[in-house]
Motif scaffolding. Structure first.
Motif, mmCIF file in Angstrom:
data_model
loop_
_atom_site.group_PDB
_atom_site.id
_atom_site.type_symbol
_atom_site.label_atom_id
_atom_site.label_comp_id
_atom_site.label_asym_id
_atom_site.label_seq_id
_atom_site.Cartn_x
_atom_site.Cartn_y
_atom_site.Cartn_z
ATOM 1 N N GLY A 102 0.616 -1.229 -0.032
ATOM 2 C CA GLY A 102 -0.016 0.132 0.077
ATOM 3 C C GLY A 102 0.819 1.172 -0.005
ATOM 4 N N ARG A 103 2.254 1.130 0.078
ATOM 5 C CA ARG A 103 2.971 2.226 0.147
ATOM 6 C C ARG A 103 3.959 2.466 -1.038
ATOM 7 N NH1 ARG A 103 2.837 0.153 5.376
ATOM 8 N NH2 ARG A 103 2.344 1.959 6.925
ATOM 9 N N LEU A 104 3.455 1.335 -2.199
ATOM 10 C CA LEU A 104 4.572 1.528 -3.236
ATOM 11 C C LEU A 104 3.561 2.031 -4.375
ATOM 12 C CD1 LEU A 104 6.614 -1.631 -2.781
ATOM 13 C CD2 LEU A 104 7.266 0.640 -2.453
ATOM 14 N N GLY A 105 2.816 3.165 -4.513
ATOM 15 C CA GLY A 105 1.940 3.485 -5.562
ATOM 16 C C GLY A 105 0.711 2.815 -5.548
ATOM 17 N N ALA A 106 0.390 2.405 -6.830
ATOM 18 C CA ALA A 106 -1.156 1.789 -7.096
ATOM 19 C C ALA A 106 -0.597 0.149 -7.062
ATOM 20 C CB ALA A 106 -1.743 2.081 -8.453
#
Length: 257
Positions: A102-106
């Motif tokens: 959830g912290r690496l873009g989409a």
């Protein structure tokens, strides 16, 4: 959720370890056997005079015996080592995934897992390998095994730390610089850091005279091949298992609406 991901990570790591064992057994073990044969021939030629002189002292004795047979080392021992390594790696991988998801873009579960596996392979396997590649039996001095091990794990720790800093740097810069520029800057930081460390740490050259260069090359290719198998399998299998855990509830909710 962490417990569920941890279990799935260990399962994926075990699968990766089993496949890595198969590759090591089929591809790597023949080169290990050749290296051991070289060591035996070299030792026999070097000690032939001493062995002949003292042959009567050992007459009727059992001689030196292996604590663990070669068949056990190449079979159960190799399988146990690679399986335990893969399982432990899978557990650690799942925890890193839980922090990154959830912290690496989409990126969704499969994409996140694949990206982390690629980062892990580069920082944990490739970068330390470039400085301190593994050697087959008969290559290396037993007296220097402590310093060599310390240097390798030092290189590994620095590589992981630099990778973590690079990711944090990318996240900090992407708002002001944009995703592409931030990624390029973070990547340049990691590469520059590793080049500096590569030049700063001492080299270890202990290949004995007469050792086959092609055998050494093939052994090292097989060693990095095991890492390729383990990291690729881990990224793909864990991604599939994590997707079932994290994305199926959302699909069920959509289906019931």
């Amino acid at each position: 959720m962490i417990r569920s991901l941890l279990i799935r990570g260990m399962i994926a790591g075990l699968v990766a370890g089993v496949l890595g064992f198969g590759f090591a057994k089929l591809v790597g073990e023949p080169f290990v056997a050749q290296a051991i044969a070289f060591e035996g021939e070299h030792a026999h030629g070097h000690d032939h005079h001493e062995a002949t002189t003292h042959s009567h002292d050992h007459e009727g004795g059992d001689g030196d015996e292996e604590l663990v047979s070669r068949d056990t080392q190449a079979g159960v021992g190799l399988f146990t080592g690679v399986a335990v390594f893969g399982t432990a790696l899978g557990g650690i991988f799942s925890l890193v995934f839980a922090l990154a998801y959830g912290r690496l873009g989409a990126l969704r579960a499969r994409g996140t897992s694949a990206l982390l596996a690629m980062f892990g392979f580069l920082s944990v396997a490739v970068v330390p390998f470039l400085k301190y590649p593994p050697n087959p039996p008969s290559v290396g001095n037993a007296a220097t095994i402590g310093p060599r091990t310390a240097l390798f794990f030092g290189m590994l720790a620095i590589s992981i730390a630099a990778a973590v800093i690079a990711v944090a740097l990318q996240r900090r810069l992407r708002v002001r610089r944009g995703e592409w520029n931030a990624t390029m800057i973070a990547g340049a930081f990691y590469i520059a850091s590793m080049l500096l460390v590569q030049f700063a740490l001492p080299r270890i050259e202990e290949v004995p005279a007469g050792f086959s260069a092609s055998l050494l090359w093939n052994f090292r290719v097989a060693a990095i091949g095991v890492q390729v198998i383990i990291w690729t399998t881990l990224g793909l299998v864990f991604g599939a298992l994590a997707a079932r855990e994290l994305e199926r509830p959302a699909l069920r909710k959509v289906a019931t609406v």
